[in-house]
Design an enzyme around this catalytic site. Structure first.
Site, PDB file in Angstrom:
ATOM      1  N   HIS A   1     -15.785  -1.401 -15.973  1.00  9.61           N
ATOM      2  CA  HIS A   1     -14.880  -1.368 -14.824  1.00  9.61           C
ATOM      3  C   HIS A   1     -15.508  -0.674 -13.630  1.00  9.61           C
ATOM      4  CE1 HIS A   1     -11.273  -2.279 -17.563  1.00  9.61           C
ATOM      5  NE2 HIS A   1     -11.769  -3.353 -17.003  1.00  9.61           N
TER       6      HIS A   1
ATOM      7  N   GLU B   1      12.245 -11.985  -1.098  1.00  9.21           N
ATOM      8  CA  GLU B   1      11.568 -11.621  -2.352  1.00  9.21           C
ATOM      9  C   GLU B   1      12.326 -12.095  -3.588  1.00  9.21           C
ATOM     10  OE1 GLU B   1       9.252  -7.711  -1.889  1.00  9.21           O
ATOM     11  OE2 GLU B   1      11.250  -7.266  -1.094  1.00  9.21           O
TER      12      GLU B   1
ATOM     13  N   ASP C   1       6.963 -10.247  -5.483  1.00 11.55           N
ATOM     14  CA  ASP C   1       8.279 -10.177  -6.113  1.00 11.55           C
ATOM     15  C   ASP C   1       8.918 -11.550  -6.254  1.00 11.55           C
ATOM     16  OD1 ASP C   1       8.958  -7.540  -6.924  1.00 11.55           O
ATOM     17  OD2 ASP C   1       8.828  -6.940  -4.829  1.00 11.55           O
TER      18      ASP C   1
ATOM     19  N   CYS D   1       3.534 -11.788   3.103  1.00  9.94           N
ATOM     20  CA  CYS D   1       2.752 -10.552   2.983  1.00  9.94           C
ATOM     21  C   CYS D   1       2.445 -10.225   1.518  1.00  9.94           C
ATOM     22  CB  CYS D   1       3.464  -9.384   3.664  1.00  9.94           C
ATOM     23  SG  CYS D   1       5.078  -9.046   2.968  1.00  9.94           S
TER      24      CYS D   1
HETATM   25  C1  PEP Z   1       5.794  -8.472  -2.381  1.00 13.06           C
HETATM   26  O1  PEP Z   1       6.695  -8.310  -3.215  1.00 13.06           O
HETATM   27  O2  PEP Z   1       5.105  -9.513  -2.298  1.00 13.06           O
HETATM   28  C2  PEP Z   1       5.483  -7.392  -1.430  1.00 13.06           C
HETATM   29  C3  PEP Z   1       4.623  -7.588  -0.450  1.00 13.06           C
HETATM   30  O3  PEP Z   1       6.090  -6.185  -1.631  1.00 13.06           O
HETATM   31  P1  PEP Z   1       5.595  -5.119  -2.753  1.00 13.06           P
HETATM   32  O4  PEP Z   1       4.333  -5.659  -3.346  1.00 13.06           O
HETATM   33  O5  PEP Z   1       5.414  -3.830  -2.044  1.00 13.06           O
HETATM   34  O6  PEP Z   1       6.754  -5.125  -3.694  1.00 13.06           O
HETATM   35 MG    MG Z   2       8.053  -6.627  -2.990  1.00 16.21          MG
END
Ligand code: PEP
Ligand code: MG
Length: 849
Positions: free
Chosen positions: A471, A708, A732, A779
């Protein structure tokens, strides 16, 4: 006091044979009732045991649980005693744990010691344990728990159980941690004993560490055998699982090989005069991360530290030691979670998985049991823990198998982390304080060491031990540090401060380089930097497709300090600033002022560029101990994100005040709320924001939401009336759409955001948002995957925000494609049956992009 000289501790009425127990709470209730009836405890002890369960795992392993009360509620104990529930059908203790003997301990003094000693010994004697969980004679249980005779630890016998099948391991990389976890998890679903034998050695199939200790390589002939009520079922399921993993293991090995071959073909630097074979100024090792660096050697002392033991005749207080161990383990898990989170942001999800897997290693009850055994034998806590780690790691290291050596290194790394938490004096020196221009020399580097290196100071790495698949090597590649591993004992004669060249591509360290070699190496490095600068210039260009369609590119960063790097990678703004970090690494909530400062600093670092700040998303995998949130069975499905903000105004209000204060002071920010599932949630949050804005006489700022959960995607058209923009959190959204826990390492390959169902929800979101003129970003992790980014653009997404390191490749991908081609690709992807088919479109010559 010991059990044997206190017959009153385990009288027969404290044993309930064949107890009928509905669930764990019922088991605690029955055990508490037995103790109370025998006059051992006062009312309230059951609640104390339940509290203890919430704070720590009392499952010892092999079907034994030892519930007990809280340390500071010992006044509920009138006299020492233990109650035993024999639950023949077993009771689910925690996820994946079934208890058949519930040994409830009420002890004011050191009675734990005797009980633990016997239990830990007993746990080595599986046949006897099995008898105890079925016996109809309470005296057998009394003899085992209260008798003085110890049951000597026995090595796993290398014979087979009643039913069996043979199988030849065909995983090219042998049995490494991930498939071993899957084998063990499958075996744990059955109550039969299951054994895996290779030659004269056998392992308990439920125990991942014991499976790894077999050191299995491709081509090894194995016998799986089982005995018990569901033996036939267990074996046929295991057969499907172990053989079913072959295809995946082979595909992964082929991918890794292709990457290695490509790196080698790229060519490397050669010294001016080829050195003689026996030139002592050349140390050969194994290439672990490509590149060339000139620097000065600096040795990191990582040799074993002397671990102090308890003074003879002064053993540790066992109950206190157990509490300290539990606390250290819990804290280590928290640290690993934070480290994984940080690594995911800095280097990407794949590298973060290293630390998630390390946390999994810590969950192995065998470690705690071994440590308990040494403790009850009178050793000190640090010594006992270190011994437990060494007993598990050393056999793996000795097998001469690179993969197992890597796992041994991981085990030692987590072991060291826990050790430093048990006693800070035992913490290893951190490599962070290194001089600039360092070539770091070490016996071995742990992933923790490597992840903590500052690439501005360290130019290259050379280790005596370790393998290219370790790793640490993976992390060095991501950090862009040339690295050589397995350079052997020759490193021990090197002196600090000497100049050297490390050739990570060729796997060599050149000592005392000549002026000519230094000049040639400098020229090579300069040419390489020139290439990088050209790349950087390309990174600065907008992500516009060949026909001029522009996608905004943001970075996912949390700290103002990370902004320069993100901008250098080509970020045009921040698409996701997670604010949890402000809460996670401290002992109490940050004040409004603390938050204001953090938001202001980020806004200043971004200047006129857009900055999207996400309101606090606590819950799920992000737990904050000082908020005292109730423990939930399924935290991902519980009070998380917007749900928590709506229930805890003391969290929401200061955050909104800090954000509006920053906006009033000129920060160009947008705010978005996480985990929205319905219109009323969004309306309520907007109302609070509006009230605070009015109170503070702050300007309006765009208020958006994260998409999400499937409900939000499906209602995008309606939510768009109240949200100024959407940002899709595909991490999510994938978890909730596919019903795959995003932290489950076994299902990780299936949790692919390119699953057509996730893509369909993204398409629905875009449609709903655009109908109201709202923009849509992504995102989640898939935004940083070049192929995924093209597909998202084809689905109509307007903005992509990602880990800064991913930006150049994503921009290059978008700049090389035409929008109609990406739209056609998205159309085809939506019609596929699974994510693999979607990914295969990347190789399809008919897909023009
Ligand atoms: C996601 O759920 O894609 C996100 C950007 O939020 P987090 O990863 O912080 O839950
Ligand atoms: Mg999220």
């Amino acid at each position: 006091m010991s059990l044997s000289n206190d017959p009153g501790l385990l009288p027969r009425e404290l044993i309930r044979l064949d107890a009928k127990v509905a669930d764990k709470a019922d088991a605690l209730r029955q055990a508490a009732a037995l103790l109370a009836a025998a006059g051992c405890t006062r009312p309230g002890f059951e609640a104390s045991m339940a509290k203890r369960e919430a704070a720590a795992d009392t499952f010892l392993g092999r079907g034994i649980a030892i519930p007990h009360g809280m340390l500071d509620e010992r006044d509920l104990i009138q006299r020492d005693g233990i109650a035993v529930l024999q639950v023949r059908d077993g009771v689910r203790w925690n996820e994946g744990q079934t208890a058949q003997l519930v040994v409830a301990i009420a002890a004011r003094s050191d009675a734990h010691i005797g009980i633990l000693r016997r239990l830990t010994r007993l746990m080595q004697d599986v046949p006897r344990l099995e008898r105890l969980s079925r016996t109809e004679n309470a005296d057998e249980i009394i003899a085992a728990l209260a008798g003085d005779e110890g049951t000597a630890p026995a090595a796993a016998p290398a014979t087979d159980l009643g039913q069996s099948f043979d199988w030849v391991l065909d995983y090219p990389s042998g049995l490494h941690a991930r498939p071993a976890t899957e084998w063990a998890e499958t075996a744990r679903r059955f109550s039969s004993r299951i054994r895996v034998r290779h030659g004269a050695e056998a392992a308990d199939a439920r125990n991942m560490l014991s499976l790894l200790q077999l050191g299995l390589k491709a081509g090894d002939a194995l016998t799986f055998s089982a005995e018990g009520p569901d033996a036939a079922d267990a074996l046929s399921t295991l057969r499907i699982v172990v053989a079913g993993l072959s295809a995946r293991e082979k595909a992964q090995a082929a991918q890794a090989e292709a990457k290695r071959a490509a790196a080698q073909a790229a060519g490397g630097w050669q010294p001016v005069h080829a050195p003689d074979v026996d030139d002592a100024r050349v140390i050969d090792g194994v290439s672990a991360a490509p590149g060339l660096a000139i620097g000065r050697l600096h040795r990191l002392e990582t040799g074993p530290t002397e671990i102090p033991d308890a003074e003879p005749g002064k053993p540790e207080d066992l109950a206190r030691a157990a509490d300290r161990l539990h606390a250290a383990l819990a804290r280590a898990r928290e640290q690993l979670r934070a480290l994984a989170d940080d690594t995911a942001r800095r280097l990407g999800e794949a590298d973060a998985g290293i630390f998630r897997a390390q946390a999994e290693l810590l969950s192995d009850p065998a470690l705690v049991i071994h440590a308990s055994q040494s403790l009850v034998d009178g050793h000190g806590l640090a010594w006992s823990w270190n011994r437990a780690i060494e007993e598990a790691a050393e056999p793996m290291r000795r097998l001469g198998n690179a993969i197992l050596a890597g796992r041994a290194a991981d085990l030692r790394d987590v072991g060291q982390r826990v050790l430093a938490l048990i006693d800070p004096v035992l913490a290893r020196p951190t490599p962070a304080e290194l001089p600039e221009g360092t070539i770091l020399i070490a016996d071995d580097l742990t992933p923790t060491d490597t992840a903590g290196l500052d690439p501005a100071r360290v130019r290259g790495l050379v280790t005596a031990q370790g393998g290219p698949t370790s790793h640490s090597a993976i992390l060095a590649r991501t950090l862009g540090l040339p690295a050589v591993v397995g350079a052997g004992a020759a490193l021990s004669r090197l002196t600090d401060g000497a100049e050297a060249i490390v050739d990570g591509t060729g796997g060599r360290l050149y000592l005392e380089p000549s002026e000519a070699d230094l000049a040639s190496a400098r020229a090579w490095i300069a040419a390489e930097e020139g290439r990088r600068e050209l790349d950087a210039a390309a990174r600065a260009l907008p992500a516009a497709t060949t026909d001029g369609h522009r996608i905004e590119i943001g970075a996912n960063i949390n700290l103002a300090e990370q902004a320069p790097f993100a901008l250098a990678q080509g970020a045009e703004g921040v698409g996701l600033m997670r604010t949890e970090f402000l809460f996670l690494e401290r002992a109490e909530s940050p004040t409004e002022e603390d938050q204001y400062q953090a938001y202001r600093a980020m806004a200043e670092a971004m200047g006129d560029r857009p900055l999207v700040i996400r309101a606090l998303d606590i819950g799920g995998d992000k737990q904050v101990s000082y908020l005292d949130l109730p423990r939930e069975e399924n935290p991902f499905l519980g009070v998380r994100g917007a749900r928590l903000l709506l229930r805890r105004p003391e969290l929401l209000v200061p955050q909104l005040r800090a954000l509006y204060r920053a906006a009033r002071d000129g920060a160009r920010i947008s705010v978005m709320f996480p985990m929205i599932t319905s219109e009323p949630e969004l309306i309520a949050l907007r109302e609070t924001a509006g009230r605070i804005r009015a109170e503070m006489k702050a300007p309006e700022i765009p208020l958006g939401i994260m998409i999400e959960v499937p409900s939000a995607a499906l209602l995008a058209d309606r939510l768009a009336r109240y949200a100024d923009f959407f940002s899709i959190g595909t991490n999510d959204l994938t978890q909730y759409t596919l019903a795959i826990d995003r932290q489950n390492p076994v299902l990780a390959p299936e949790a692919d955001s390119l699953h057509p169902a996730v893509l369909a929800l993204i398409a629905a979101t875009v449609k709903g948002a655009h109908a109201h003129g709202r923009w849509v970003g992504v995102c989640g992790g898939i935004a940083g995957d070049p192929f995924g980014a093209g597909l998202l653009a084809g689905l109509g997404v307007d903005e992509l925000s990602m880990t800064p390191r991913d930006i150049p490749a994503v921009k290059a991908r978008l700049r090389g494609a035409a929008l109609p081609a990406l739209q056609a690709l998205a159309e085809r992807a939506l019609a596929m049956t699974d994510a693999d088919q979607v990914r295969a479109l990347a190789l399809d010559p008919q897909v023009e992009s």
